[in-house]
Each structure stands twice: as C-alpha cells, then as structure tokens.
Design a protein around this motif. Structure first.
Motif, short mmCIF file in Angstrom:
data_model
loop_
_atom_site.label_atom_id
_atom_site.label_comp_id
_atom_site.label_asym_id
_atom_site.label_seq_id
_atom_site.Cartn_x
_atom_site.Cartn_y
_atom_site.Cartn_z
N UNK A 159 7.65 6.78 3.11
CA UNK A 159 8.14 7.65 2.03
C UNK A 159 7.12 8.70 1.62
N UNK A 160 5.88 8.26 1.45
CA UNK A 160 4.84 9.21 1.08
C UNK A 160 4.67 10.28 2.15
N UNK A 161 4.78 9.87 3.38
CA UNK A 161 4.68 10.82 4.50
C UNK A 161 5.86 11.78 4.50
N UNK A 162 7.06 11.26 4.31
CA UNK A 162 8.27 12.09 4.31
C UNK A 162 8.23 13.14 3.20
N UNK A 163 7.88 12.72 2.00
CA UNK A 163 7.91 13.62 0.84
C UNK A 163 6.56 14.26 0.53
N UNK A 164 5.58 14.02 1.40
CA UNK A 164 4.26 14.64 1.26
C UNK A 164 3.67 14.42 -0.13
N UNK A 165 3.64 13.15 -0.54
CA UNK A 165 3.09 12.78 -1.84
C UNK A 165 1.85 11.92 -1.63
N UNK A 167 -0.72 8.86 -2.23
CA UNK A 167 -0.64 7.46 -2.61
C UNK A 167 -1.32 7.28 -3.97
N UNK A 168 -0.76 6.41 -4.80
CA UNK A 168 -1.33 6.19 -6.13
C UNK A 168 -2.66 5.44 -6.06
N UNK A 169 -2.93 4.75 -4.96
CA UNK A 169 -4.18 3.98 -4.86
C UNK A 169 -5.27 4.75 -4.12
N UNK A 170 -4.97 5.23 -2.91
CA UNK A 170 -6.01 5.89 -2.11
C UNK A 170 -6.01 7.41 -2.27
N UNK A 171 -4.99 7.95 -2.94
CA UNK A 171 -4.86 9.38 -3.24
C UNK A 171 -4.77 10.25 -1.99
N UNK A 172 -4.39 9.64 -0.86
CA UNK A 172 -4.21 10.38 0.39
C UNK A 172 -2.73 10.63 0.62
N UNK A 173 -2.40 11.76 1.24
CA UNK A 173 -1.04 12.03 1.69
C UNK A 173 -1.00 11.61 3.17
N UNK A 174 -0.26 10.57 3.50
CA UNK A 174 -0.23 10.11 4.89
C UNK A 174 0.36 11.17 5.82
N UNK A 181 -6.50 1.14 5.36
CA UNK A 181 -7.02 -0.01 4.61
C UNK A 181 -6.49 -0.07 3.19
N UNK A 182 -5.63 0.87 2.81
CA UNK A 182 -5.10 0.93 1.46
C UNK A 182 -4.14 -0.24 1.21
N UNK A 183 -4.24 -0.83 0.04
CA UNK A 183 -3.37 -1.95 -0.32
C UNK A 183 -2.00 -1.52 -0.77
#
Length: 188
Positions: A159-165, A167-174, A181-183
């Motif tokens: 989802x994060x990859x699809x919508x280019x958002x 991550x709330x934990x690692x702050x990376x856009x996949x 390694x993000x949980x």
C-alpha cells in the motif's frame, strides 16, 4: 468547510491504503492456493493417465512392477494431500481470497477516486459514509480469515508503495517489495 473536506479526503486516502493492502494480501493468498490446487489436480490426473498410456503403448514391459510401485506411492501421497486440501478447505479459501481481493481493490479505487476529486461536502460525506459501511463489512469478513502479522506487513508495504506514502515507523517510501528491517512495512 475546506478543513472538513480535507479531513474526509485524508480518511479516504487512509481507507484506500488499508483496502489496497488487504486486497494485496488476499491476492497473494489466492495465487498461492491456485498453484497448490492446480498442482494437486495435475498430479491427480497425470499419474493415472501416464500409467495407462505406458501400459497401452508398451504392453508387457519387464519393469511394470517397479512402475506400479512408484505410481502407487505418488498416488498415495497425492491422496493424502487431497485429504489435507479438503480439511483445510483450499477450494473455498481460494474462492474467498479471490473475491476479497477484487472487493478490496474496488474499495481502494473508489476511496482513492473520492480523495483525488471530492464532490461538495454533503455529497462527499454521504459517499464516504456509504463506502465506510461497505468497507466495515468487508473488514469484518476478512478478519475471520486469520491474517498474520507477516501478511499485514506485506500488505502495508504494498500500500505504501502504491500510494507513495512514507511508513509511520521508518519514514521511508517503499520503492520495491523487498523486505526491510522495519517492524511496520518490512520483516516479511
């Protein structure tokens, strides 16, 4: 009023993200179950057909005893796996997973469409409420299917990859579906 529309748009984006991730989970489950059931069907048909074709072609072959033993062992394993597939309800799970993937993809697309181009506040509110009821029903049915934490992280990453958002934990856009390694969006 603009703040209200922005709030509804954010809710739509969040709902699209979650629906897409759930759809991705069930799409992967359906693909895995389809491979299993296709292989089981193929083995169930191939072993007797090959044995019959060989008997018909070769007639009195001196190694038929060994061929029958090998075929019998494969058939016994196939029978055990078939029994397991019935117990685990693979055909029903495949049908459910396929339907859930399609329904969640549809929900994600409709939520995203509302978020991208919202109508007026009243129409937006009504459409979001209608979709939210449908989404809640789908989530209730999906939650009965024992989605694992690993699957949730996979769905979140998709989802994060699809919508280019980010991550709330690692702050990376996949940018890939490779595990990190993000949980929250990795460790799958």
């Amino acid at each position: 009023m603009a703040a209200d529309i922005d709030d509804y748009r954010r809710r739509c984006w969040d709902a699209a993200l979650h629906a897409f991730g759930t759809g991705y989970i069930f799409q992967k489950r359906a693909a895995r179950l389809k491979r299993k059931t296709d292989l089981l069907t193929w083995v169930g048909l191939a072993v007797p057909l090959l044995t019959g074709a060989l008997v018909g072609t070769l007639g009195s072959y001196r190694l038929w005893g060994a061929a029958i033993v090998v075929g019998s062992v494969i058939a016994a394993v196939q029978l055990a796996i078939s029994l397991w597939s019935v117990v685990k309800r693979w055909p029903e799970e495949l049908a459910y997973s396929s339907a859930s993937a399609a329904a969640n993809d549809s929900l994600a697309a409709r939520f995203a469409a509302l978020a991208e181009d919202p109508p007026g506040l009243q129409a937006l509110r009504a459409q979001v409420e209608k979709l939210s009821v449908e989404d809640a029903g789908r989530r209730d049915r999906d939650s009965e299917k024992n989605v694992t934490e690993k699957e949730r992280r996979t769905g979140m990453r998709a989802s994060l990859r699809k919508y280019q958002r980010p991550c709330s934990a690692c702050h990376q856009v996949p940018t890939t579906m490779e595990a990190s390694n993000c949980g929250v969006c990795g460790q799958f």
